[in-house]
Design a protein around this motif. Structure first.
Motif, PDB file in Angstrom:
ATOM      1  N   SER A   3       1.736  14.318  14.118  1.00  0.00           N
ATOM      2  CA  SER A   3       1.069  13.077  13.709  1.00  0.00           C
ATOM      3  C   SER A   3       0.376  12.393  14.880  1.00  0.00           C
ATOM      4  N   ALA A   4       0.947  12.536  16.064  1.00  0.00           N
ATOM      5  CA  ALA A   4       0.379  11.873  17.244  1.00  0.00           C
ATOM      6  C   ALA A   4      -1.002  12.403  17.605  1.00  0.00           C
ATOM      7  N   GLU A   5      -1.350  13.609  17.130  1.00  0.00           N
ATOM      8  CA  GLU A   5      -2.642  14.215  17.475  1.00  0.00           C
ATOM      9  C   GLU A   5      -3.819  13.615  16.715  1.00  0.00           C
ATOM     10  N   VAL A   6      -3.539  12.831  15.660  1.00  0.00           N
ATOM     11  CA  VAL A   6      -4.631  12.395  14.785  1.00  0.00           C
ATOM     12  C   VAL A   6      -5.610  11.478  15.514  1.00  0.00           C
ATOM     13  N   GLU A   7      -5.107  10.644  16.433  1.00  0.00           N
ATOM     14  CA  GLU A   7      -5.992   9.703  17.123  1.00  0.00           C
ATOM     15  C   GLU A   7      -7.009  10.447  17.991  1.00  0.00           C
ATOM     16  N   GLN A   8      -6.550  11.425  18.761  1.00  0.00           N
ATOM     17  CA  GLN A   8      -7.469  12.177  19.616  1.00  0.00           C
ATOM     18  C   GLN A   8      -8.488  12.963  18.801  1.00  0.00           C
ATOM     19  N   LEU A   9      -8.047  13.509  17.666  1.00  0.00           N
ATOM     20  CA  LEU A   9      -8.983  14.227  16.800  1.00  0.00           C
ATOM     21  C   LEU A   9     -10.042  13.279  16.249  1.00  0.00           C
ATOM     22  N   ALA A  10      -9.630  12.105  15.787  1.00  0.00           N
ATOM     23  CA  ALA A  10     -10.570  11.133  15.224  1.00  0.00           C
ATOM     24  C   ALA A  10     -11.529  10.591  16.275  1.00  0.00           C
ATOM     25  N   LEU A  11     -11.076  10.502  17.531  1.00  0.00           N
ATOM     26  CA  LEU A  11     -11.926   9.961  18.603  1.00  0.00           C
ATOM     27  C   LEU A  11     -13.053  10.915  19.020  1.00  0.00           C
ATOM     28  N   ARG A  12     -13.009  12.141  18.544  1.00  0.00           N
ATOM     29  CA  ARG A  12     -14.072  13.093  18.895  1.00  0.00           C
ATOM     30  C   ARG A  12     -15.391  12.788  18.187  1.00  0.00           C
ATOM     31  N   VAL A  13     -15.347  11.935  17.179  1.00  0.00           N
ATOM     32  CA  VAL A  13     -16.575  11.538  16.478  1.00  0.00           C
ATOM     33  C   VAL A  13     -16.686  10.013  16.531  1.00  0.00           C
ATOM     34  N   PRO A  14     -17.913   9.477  16.568  1.00  0.00           N
ATOM     35  CA  PRO A  14     -18.076   8.023  16.690  1.00  0.00           C
ATOM     36  C   PRO A  14     -17.768   7.271  15.403  1.00  0.00           C
ATOM     37  N   ASP A  15     -17.849   7.957  14.257  1.00  0.00           N
ATOM     38  CA  ASP A  15     -17.571   7.327  12.969  1.00  0.00           C
ATOM     39  C   ASP A  15     -17.212   8.425  11.973  1.00  0.00           C
ATOM     40  N   VAL A  48       0.871  -1.172   0.000  1.00  0.00           N
ATOM     41  CA  VAL A  48       0.000   0.000   0.000  1.00  0.00           C
ATOM     42  C   VAL A  48       0.909   1.223   0.000  1.00  0.00           C
ATOM     43  N   PHE A  49       0.803   2.081  -1.012  1.00  0.00           N
ATOM     44  CA  PHE A  49       1.759   3.173  -1.172  1.00  0.00           C
ATOM     45  C   PHE A  49       1.620   4.264  -0.108  1.00  0.00           C
ATOM     46  N   ILE A  50       0.388   4.580   0.277  1.00  0.00           N
ATOM     47  CA  ILE A  50       0.171   5.681   1.218  1.00  0.00           C
ATOM     48  C   ILE A  50      -0.560   5.153   2.445  1.00  0.00           C
ATOM     49  N   ALA A  51       0.126   5.135   3.576  1.00  0.00           N
ATOM     50  CA  ALA A  51      -0.485   4.727   4.852  1.00  0.00           C
ATOM     51  C   ALA A  51      -0.240   5.848   5.860  1.00  0.00           C
ATOM     52  N   GLY A  52       0.856   5.758   6.626  1.00  0.00           N
ATOM     53  CA  GLY A  52       1.181   6.839   7.555  1.00  0.00           C
ATOM     54  C   GLY A  52       1.375   8.170   6.864  1.00  0.00           C
ATOM     55  N   ALA A  53       1.719   8.134   5.572  1.00  0.00           N
ATOM     56  CA  ALA A  53       1.905   9.377   4.817  1.00  0.00           C
ATOM     57  C   ALA A  53       0.613  10.185   4.719  1.00  0.00           C
ATOM     58  N   VAL A  54      -0.548   9.535   4.847  1.00  0.00           N
ATOM     59  CA  VAL A  54      -1.807  10.288   4.801  1.00  0.00           C
ATOM     60  C   VAL A  54      -1.942  11.147   6.056  1.00  0.00           C
ATOM     61  N   VAL A  55      -1.410  10.660   7.183  1.00  0.00           N
ATOM     62  CA  VAL A  55      -1.433  11.445   8.413  1.00  0.00           C
ATOM     63  C   VAL A  55      -0.461  12.624   8.295  1.00  0.00           C
ATOM     64  N   GLN A  56       0.690  12.385   7.669  1.00  0.00           N
ATOM     65  CA  GLN A  56       1.628  13.490   7.416  1.00  0.00           C
ATOM     66  C   GLN A  56       0.973  14.570   6.546  1.00  0.00           C
ATOM     67  N   TRP A  57       0.151  14.131   5.594  1.00  0.00           N
ATOM     68  CA  TRP A  57      -0.535  15.084   4.719  1.00  0.00           C
ATOM     69  C   TRP A  57      -1.562  15.903   5.495  1.00  0.00           C
ATOM     70  N   LEU A  58      -2.271  15.258   6.414  1.00  0.00           N
ATOM     71  CA  LEU A  58      -3.198  15.999   7.268  1.00  0.00           C
ATOM     72  C   LEU A  58      -2.456  17.074   8.060  1.00  0.00           C
ATOM     73  N   ARG A  59      -1.226  16.740   8.458  1.00  0.00           N
ATOM     74  CA  ARG A  59      -0.400  17.673   9.235  1.00  0.00           C
ATOM     75  C   ARG A  59       0.203  18.767   8.352  1.00  0.00           C
TER      76      ARG A  59
END
Length: 495
Positions: free
Chosen positions: A324-336, A304-315
Motif C-alpha cells: 500500500s505504501a507504494e501507491v503515492e510514488q506511483l501516483a506522483l509519476r504523473v502530474p494529474d 465513506v465505505f471505501i477509502a484505504g480499501a481502494v488502495v488495498q484493491w490496487l494491491r
C-alpha cells in the motif's frame, strides 16, 4: 511505579494494541491482520474467534514491546470497528455464525422492504440513522433467520448479541460482562439517541429479542475487569467507544464545530455538535459521540465505505502495487489523472448518497491511460468523497469549517493530504500521534481511573506533525468537482 494505559484498537482488517504514557505517546505497539471472508458479492464476514485471538495476541505483544508488566497497566480502553454484528452462545461463549461485517450489503432486501413500508422516518427520528445494510439491527434479524433455532434461544436470553466491543469485553472478562457504550449502541438501529436506551418499538419492528442485548454503560467508566488468567492479574476495563468516536475524542475535538476525518478502510468525518443531536437534512448521520461524566456529546457523521480499501484493491485485486505504501510514488509519476475519475463504490455508496446499488466505476479512460493515472485517481477518490461529505455537514450544522484534523493509515500519504486541502480550501492538520483511534480509547479509560484529570490534559498532548494548505484555484476545483459528480452519477443503481 510507572503506570500506563493499554488501548485495544480492533479494526476491520487488523487488530492493534498500543501502550500509552501520560504524554499520549506510544510506548509499545503490536498489530496483526486477520482474514476477510467474502461468501458472495457484496457480503463480508469475519471469524469472531480470529478477531479475539488476533486482538489478545496484540495486547500481549504490545506489553512486551513496551517492556511493561500487567501490574503497571492502570486501565484498558477499547475502540472497535462498529456495526459488525456477532451472536454467541451465553453458556459456551461460542459464536453461532461468522460475524457480519459493517461493509456487508446482505440485508439490503430487508432495508428495502422497511423503506417501502414507510418506516424510514421513524428510524431516522429515533436513531439518527438511515435504513441501510451498514447498521447492526437488520444483521441481527438476518443471522437469527439463518441459524435454525436461534431466534427461540435468543428470546430466552441464551444467544447474545454484541458489536465487536461487546464481544471483546465478554472475552476479556471471562464471560462476566455483557455491555456496550452509547457510541456503539447508537449504530444499531435499535437505540434511541434521545432517551439513550434501547427502543422497544424498533426492537419489535426488527424482531430483535430484548434479552440478547447488552447493558449500555458510559463510554468512560467501569466495564469490570479482565479475567486474571489472561494477564496474570485482573486489569480494569474502563473505556469503550466505536472507532470513529474514539478517534474524534483522541483528536481533542471537544468544542462544537470541531471535526476530524479518519482515513482507514473507510473514511469517516465526524463533527462535534455539542449536547444536542442535530438532525441531518443532507444525507448524514446523527450519532452519539461519547458519554463522559454524565454528559453525552453528539456528532454529525459522514461515512465513506471505501477509502484505504481502494488502495488495498490496487494491491490485491489488480496487482498494480506490491504494498500500500507504494501507491503515492506511483501516483506522483504523473502530474494529474489524465481526466480519469474513479468511484470506488465496491459495496455501494455511503454518505451523502446512500445508494447500496452503486458499484465501482472508472471513467475517462483513453489509450493514453496508464496505471499511474489509475493509482492517482484512486487516491483522489478518497478526497472527493470527503469533500462531498464535508459540504453536506456544513449545510446541516450551519458552521463553516476552520480546519480539519486527520488521522488513520492513509493520512500518512502527503499527496492525498495536499489534494484534500486543495479541495476543502481549509488547513488540513495531521497530528504527531497518527493512531488517534487507540489514543481516544486510552483517554476514555484513563479519565475513568484518574490517570488524566480532564480534557485540558488531552488538549495539551495534541501536537502538530504537518499542516497542508490549499494551492488549487477555485475555478479549477469547481470544474473538477463537476466532473467528479458526473462520475458518481454513472456509478449509481448499477447492481
Amino acid at each position: 511505579m510507572s503506570q500506563f494505559i493499554l488501548a485495544l484498537d480492533q479494526g476491520t482488517t487488523s487488530s492493534r494494541a498500543i501502550v500509552f504514557g501520560r504524554d499520549g505517546r506510544s510506548r509499545g505497539v503490536a498489530q496483526r491482520e486477520f482474514p476477510q471472508i467474502y461468501p458472495q458479492p457484496g457480503h463480508v464476514e469475519h471469524d469472531p474467534q480470529e478477531i479475539w485471538n488476533s486482538q489478545f495476541q496484540c495486547a500481549v505483544e504490545a506489553l512486551a514491546a513496551a517492556g511493561v508488566r500487567s501490574d503497571q497497566i492502570a486501565a484498558i480502553g477499547i475502540a472497535n470497528q462498529r456495526e459488525t454484528t456477532i451472536l454467541w452462545d451465553r453458556v459456551t461463549g461460542q459464536p453461532i455464525a461468522n460475524a457480519v461485517v459493517w461493509q456487508s450489503r446482505v440485508t439490503e432486501p430487508i432495508c428495502r422492504k422497511l423503506k417501502a413500508d414507510g418506516l424510514e422516518p421513524l428510524f431516522r427520528e429515533r436513531t439518527g440513522l438511515v435504513l441501510d445494510p451498514y447498521f447492526s439491527g437488520t444483521k441481527i434479524g438476518w443471522l437469527l433467520d439463518q441459524v435454525p433455532g436461534s431466534r427461540a434461544r435468543a428470546e430466552q436470553g441464551e444467544i447474545l448479541f454484541g458489536t465487536v466491543d461487546t464481544w471483546l469485553l465478554w472475552k476479556l472478562s471471562g464471560g462476566r460482562v455483557h455491555a456496550t457504550d452509547p457510541s456503539n449502541a447508537s449504530r444499531t438501529l435499535l437505540f434511541n439517541i434521545h432517551t439513550l436506551g434501547w427502543d422497544e418499538e424498533l426492537l419489535r419492528i426488527l424482531k430483535v429479542p430484548r434479552a440478547m442485548l447488552p447493558e449500555v454503560r458510559p463510554s468512560s467508566g467501569s466495564f469490570g475487569e479482565t479475567d486474571p488468567a489472561l494477564f496474570g492479574r485482573a486489569v480494569p476495563l474502563c473505556g469503550v467507544a466505536g472507532d470513529q468516536q474514539a478517534a474524534t475524542f483522541g483528536q481533542a475535538c471537544f468544542e462544537p464545530g470541531s471535526a476530524k476525518n479518519t482515513y482507514g478502510t473507510g473514511c469517516f468525518l465526524l463533527m462535534n455538535t455539542g449536547e444536542t443531536p442535530v438532525a441531518s437534512q443532507n444525507g448524514l448521520l446523527t450519532t452519539v459521540g461519547w458519554t463522559v461524566n454524565g454528559k453525552t456529546t453528539y456528532c454529525l457523521e459522514g461515512a465513506v465505505f471505501i477509502a484505504g480499501a481502494v488502495v488495498q484493491w490496487l494491491r490485491d485485486g489488480l496487482g498494480l502495487i506490491g504494498s500500500s505504501a507504494e501507491v503515492e510514488q506511483l501516483a506522483l509519476r504523473v502530474p494529474d489523472t489524465g481526466g480519469v475519475y474513479f468511484v470506488p463504490a465496491f459495496v455501494g455508496l455511503g454518505a451523502p448518497w446512500w445508494n447500496p446499488n452503486a458499484r465501482g466505476t472508472i471513467v475517462g479512460i483513453t489509450r493514453g491511460t496508464q496505471r499511474e493515472h489509475i493509482a492517482r485517481a484512486a487516491l483522489e477518490s478518497i478526497a472527493w468523497q470527503t469533500l462531498d461529505v464535508l459540504q453536506a455537514m456544513q449545510r446541516d450544522s450551519g458552521v463553516p469549517l476552520g480546519q480539519l484534523k486527520v488521522d488513520g493509515g492513509a493520512a500518512k500519504n502527503d499527496l492525498l493530504m495536499q489534494f484534500q486541502a486543495d479541495l476543502l480550501q481549509v488547513p488540513v492538520r495531521r497530528p504527531t500521534v497518527a493512531e488517534t483511534t487507540a489514543l481516544g480509547a486510552a483517554y476514555l479509560a484513563g479519565l475513568a481511573v484518574g490517570y488524566w484529570n480532564g480534557p485540558a490534559d488531552i488538549q495539551v498532548n495534541w501536537a502538530l506533525d504537518r499542516e497542508f494548505t490549499s494551492t488549487m484555484p477555485s475555478d479549477e476545483r469547481e470544474t473538477r468537482h463537476h466532473r467528479w459528480k458526473q462520475a458518481v452519477e454513472r456509478s449509481t443503481d448499477w447492481a
